[in-house]
Write a protein that holds these residues in place. Structure first.
Motif, PDB file in Angstrom:
ATOM      1  N   SER A 139      35.522  35.885  -8.326  1.00 42.10           N
ATOM      2  CA  SER A 139      35.690  37.112  -7.549  1.00 42.10           C
ATOM      3  C   SER A 139      34.802  37.057  -6.320  1.00 42.10           C
ATOM      4  CB  SER A 139      35.325  38.340  -8.395  1.00 42.10           C
ATOM      5  OG  SER A 139      35.413  39.506  -7.599  1.00 42.10           O
ATOM      6  N   LYS A 140      35.433  37.115  -5.179  1.00 42.54           N
ATOM      7  CA  LYS A 140      34.664  37.056  -3.935  1.00 42.54           C
ATOM      8  C   LYS A 140      33.614  38.178  -3.910  1.00 42.54           C
ATOM      9  CE  LYS A 140      35.281  37.393   1.051  1.00 42.54           C
ATOM     10  NZ  LYS A 140      36.192  37.422   2.179  1.00 42.54           N
ATOM     11  N   THR A 141      34.066  39.388  -4.224  1.00 43.45           N
ATOM     12  CA  THR A 141      33.166  40.546  -4.145  1.00 43.45           C
ATOM     13  C   THR A 141      32.381  40.765  -5.434  1.00 43.45           C
ATOM     14  OG1 THR A 141      34.987  41.886  -4.942  1.00 43.45           O
ATOM     15  CG2 THR A 141      34.678  41.784  -2.548  1.00 43.45           C
ATOM     16  N   GLY A 154      43.648  36.491  -4.512  1.00 42.06           N
ATOM     17  CA  GLY A 154      43.221  35.192  -3.995  1.00 42.06           C
ATOM     18  C   GLY A 154      42.298  34.442  -4.937  1.00 42.06           C
ATOM     19  N   ARG A 199      42.645  35.271   0.180  1.00 38.02           N
ATOM     20  CA  ARG A 199      43.927  34.554   0.091  1.00 38.02           C
ATOM     21  C   ARG A 199      43.880  33.180   0.769  1.00 38.02           C
ATOM     22  NH1 ARG A 199      44.090  39.200   2.840  1.00 38.02           N
ATOM     23  NH2 ARG A 199      44.572  39.246   5.069  1.00 38.02           N
ATOM     24  N   GLN A 209      51.163  36.438  -1.347  1.00 38.88           N
ATOM     25  CA  GLN A 209      49.884  37.036  -0.955  1.00 38.88           C
ATOM     26  C   GLN A 209      49.461  36.527   0.418  1.00 38.88           C
ATOM     27  OE1 GLN A 209      46.146  35.971  -2.758  1.00 38.88           O
ATOM     28  NE2 GLN A 209      45.193  37.888  -2.196  1.00 38.88           N
ATOM     29  N   VAL A 259      45.390  47.739   0.579  1.00 37.40           N
ATOM     30  CA  VAL A 259      45.268  47.741  -0.885  1.00 37.40           C
ATOM     31  C   VAL A 259      44.198  48.730  -1.358  1.00 37.40           C
ATOM     32  CG1 VAL A 259      46.081  45.370  -1.158  1.00 37.40           C
ATOM     33  CG2 VAL A 259      43.646  45.792  -0.892  1.00 37.40           C
TER      34      VAL A 259
HETATM   35  O1  F6P Z   1      43.837  42.954  -3.391  1.00 36.84           O
HETATM   36  C1  F6P Z   1      42.807  42.904  -2.465  1.00 36.84           C
HETATM   37  C2  F6P Z   1      41.914  41.747  -2.673  1.00 36.84           C
HETATM   38  O2  F6P Z   1      40.755  42.008  -1.952  1.00 36.84           O
HETATM   39  C3  F6P Z   1      42.510  40.410  -2.245  1.00 36.84           C
HETATM   40  O3  F6P Z   1      42.500  40.210  -0.886  1.00 36.84           O
HETATM   41  C4  F6P Z   1      41.634  39.473  -2.999  1.00 36.84           C
HETATM   42  O4  F6P Z   1      42.147  38.184  -3.012  1.00 36.84           O
HETATM   43  C5  F6P Z   1      41.630  40.153  -4.339  1.00 36.84           C
HETATM   44  O5  F6P Z   1      41.575  41.535  -4.041  1.00 36.84           O
HETATM   45  C6  F6P Z   1      40.517  39.776  -5.259  1.00 36.84           C
HETATM   46  O6  F6P Z   1      39.271  40.088  -4.723  1.00 36.84           O
HETATM   47  P1  F6P Z   1      37.939  39.466  -5.298  1.00 36.84           P
HETATM   48  O7  F6P Z   1      38.004  37.997  -5.158  1.00 36.84           O
HETATM   49  O8  F6P Z   1      36.841  40.074  -4.492  1.00 36.84           O
HETATM   50  O9  F6P Z   1      37.841  39.855  -6.743  1.00 36.84           O
END
Ligand code: F6P
Length: 550
Positions: free
Chosen positions: A210-212, A159, A274, A355, A510
């Motif tokens: 990256s969200k995380t 995403g 996503r 996705q 995942v």
């Molecule tokens: O593949 C799992 C996932 O968490 C997706 O849902 C997400 O879009 C992708 O990895 C990227 O994650 P992040 O933005 O945290 O790096």
């Protein structure tokens, strides 16, 4: 309605009614449906914003549609929809609200999560993105050596990549053509290599999305990009601030990486990865197309959000598309769904939808964790239609599988097409209309014989037809229309998840692969003994090391 209060989907009377209706429909052909209703071609259509949606070539009657809508009522699609828009924590396995709709809400809207209105924060980030985009576009933002930025490299995956990468392609004609914009997602070093090998680092801005901010592929590529930049510029750590910005929910990790949090564009845990490209994740796109076009795109999203939230069931386009998918999965055993755009600019559109749809609805337990015994999300696939015609359409036309398909086309070519190429648009669209006609109505053996085809070839040249399609037609492909299309599919996926009683907003599937990859890596690099590695994988790892010369 609580998920646990629900009768199981396939035990609902509405489900039984649909099953009976399907039996009655039997082999009814689209030819029969059109013959018995001369108004079908214009009657089975909907209008949403700029989108004209024609579902006349679907294997449904008024009765089918009424029964499907009853199923939507009994599965409380509307209750869940309202809960989503309200900010309730409908992503129960992660205890999160699902509020991508807040990302495109107008400034004056009030949407609360845990008692706090999130709309002001959304607009504060959009304003910060706009100001930054203008600085980059105007050349005011300079790199470490004082050169203006000419190249944007977005590093992210899933995403944090697919949305902006897709939308950048879709809206190419709205982009600043003198900016080079690239997207790196794969941890295969070849991806970053090809993206930067011809770039001047002094003119390059990396956007780490990256969200995380813990995703291994993204952090690995970001670290390599930082090494490349500092080495090439012969610069110290202080150069990072001018060449790296972050898009994330995790300020702590962003700071740990060495990016100044003043150069971080924030979003929130209630935005699923996503569903995030209209959040800060869209920064690369905003720099490319400019803040005004980006906001126009958000307005397009919002228009369809409002349609989904307020339109009556009979005229609700995402509801209709969602229910059609439920119908084919459950009662025609359709395993996949093709999305076939007749626009080269939509070349990454289906990959984006994969996705959106498959990560959302690829689930096999219901919201209470009980196994489902009905079909959930389909395999979503497709590429631009004309290319597909010369590749896999054969199987759709004459194969043995039911493959419902969406055809997406536009009346006008994009504005800045070379004048000599404009005329090709009618040929493109002639194919668009021809294909859905052929898929629906086919060609009977009688028609084939009437053409003088020898008897032994008649079966081969017969097209059974009766292949269901939806046609989505718009005047032109603008930022707003793109927003409308994406919101249409987002809410379609929502409707299906609601009917199937699954959590469309988590993605636990995942995780296992991620954990195993971390465990296996030392076996590849150091030949370490990985406990619990199965015999097949052990042998493959040994073969890999041998071929790698280790
Ligand atoms: O593949 C799992 C996932 O968490 C997706 O849902 C997400 O879009 C992708 O990895 C990227 O994650 P992040 O933005 O945290 O790096």
């Amino acid at each position: 309605m609580n998920a646990s209060d629900r009768t199981r989907l396939n035990q609902m009377p509405e489900w039984a009614a649909l099953a009976k209706h399907r039996e009655q429909l039997g082999e009814t052909h689209l030819r029969d449906l059109f013959a018995s209703d001369p108004g079908r071609g214009t009657g089975y259509t909907l209008r949403v914003g700029d989108l004209h949606l024609d579902y006349s070539k679907q294997l449904v009657t008024d009765e089918t549609l009424a029964l499907l809508r009853e199923l939507a009522v009994s599965t409380d699609v509307f209750g869940l929809r309202d809960a989503m828009f309200r900010g309730d924590k409908i992503n129960t396995t992660e205890d999160r609200a699902v509020l991508h709709t807040a990302l495109r809400a107008p400034r004056e809207a009030v949407i609360e999560v845990d008692g706090q209105n999130v709309v002001p924060e959304v607009h504060a980030v959009l304003d910060k993105m706009s100001a930054f985009s203008e600085k980059v576009r105007s050349g005011e933002w300079t790199g470490h050596t004082g050169k203006p930025i000419k190249n944007i490299v977005n590093i992210g995956i899933g995403g944090s990549d697919l949305g902006p990468a897709m939308a950048y392609e879709v809206l190419r004609s709205f982009t600043r053509r003198d900016l080079t914009v690239r997207f790196v997602s794969n941890v295969d070093g070849a991806d970053l290599h090809e993206a930067v090998r011809d770039l001047d680092p002094a003119e390059t801005l990396f956007i780490i999305a990256s969200k995380t901010f813990t995703t291994i592929e993204t952090i690995t590529n970001a670290t390599s990009a930082r090494d490349w930049l500092l080495t090439e510029l012969r610069a110290g750590q202080d150069a990072v601030a001018k060449h790296f910005v972050a898009l994330s929910t995790n300020a702590e990790k962003v700071a740990e990486f060495g990016i100044d949090t003043a150069n971080m564009f924030e979003f929130w845990d209630w935005v699923g990865g996503r569903y995030s490209y209209d959040s800060a994740i869209g920064l690369s796109l905003m720099i490319a197309i400019g803040p005004d076009n980006f906001r126009e795109m958000l307005d397009g999203f919002h228009l369809v959000d409002e349609h989904f939230r307020t339109a009556p069931a009979e005229a609700n386009a995402p509801l209709l598309l969602g229910l059609l998918g439920v119908w084919y999965g459950a009662f025609f055993d359709a395993q996949s769904h093709a999305v076939l755009p007749y626009s080269h600019y939509l070349s990454k559109f289906t990959a984006y939808l994969q996705q959106l749809d498959m990560e959302s609805n690829g689930k096999s337990v219901d919201r209470d964790g009980n196994p489902v015994d009905w079909q959930t999300g389909p395999v979503v696939w497709g590429t631009p239609g004309t290319n597909g015609q010369h590749a896999y359409y054969q199987l759709i036309h004459q194969g043995t599988k039911v493959i419902p398909a969406d055809f997406i086309g536009f009346a006008k070519p994009v504005d800045d097409l070379l004048p000599g190429l404009v005329a090709q648009h009618d040929l493109l669209m002639a194919n668009f209309f021809a294909q859905t006609q052929a898929l629906a109505f086919g060609k009977t053996p009688e028609e084939v014989r009437a053409e003088g085809v020898p008897e032994e070839l008649v079966a081969h040249k017969t097209f059974q037809g009766n292949h269901p399609t939806t046609t989505i037609l718009a005047s032109e492909l603008t930022p707003s229309v793109l927003g409308q299309l994406i919101a249409l599919y987002e809410h379609k996926v929502f409707v299906q998840g609601a009917v199937w009683n699954i959590d469309s907003f988590d993605q636990w599937g995942v995780e296992l692969g991620k954990v195993l990859a971390k465990r296996v890596e030392p076996a590849l690099t150091e030949g370490a003994d990985v406990p619990g590695l199965d015999a097949s994988s052990k042998a493959l790892v040994a073969k890999y090391r041998e071929l790698r010369g280790r």
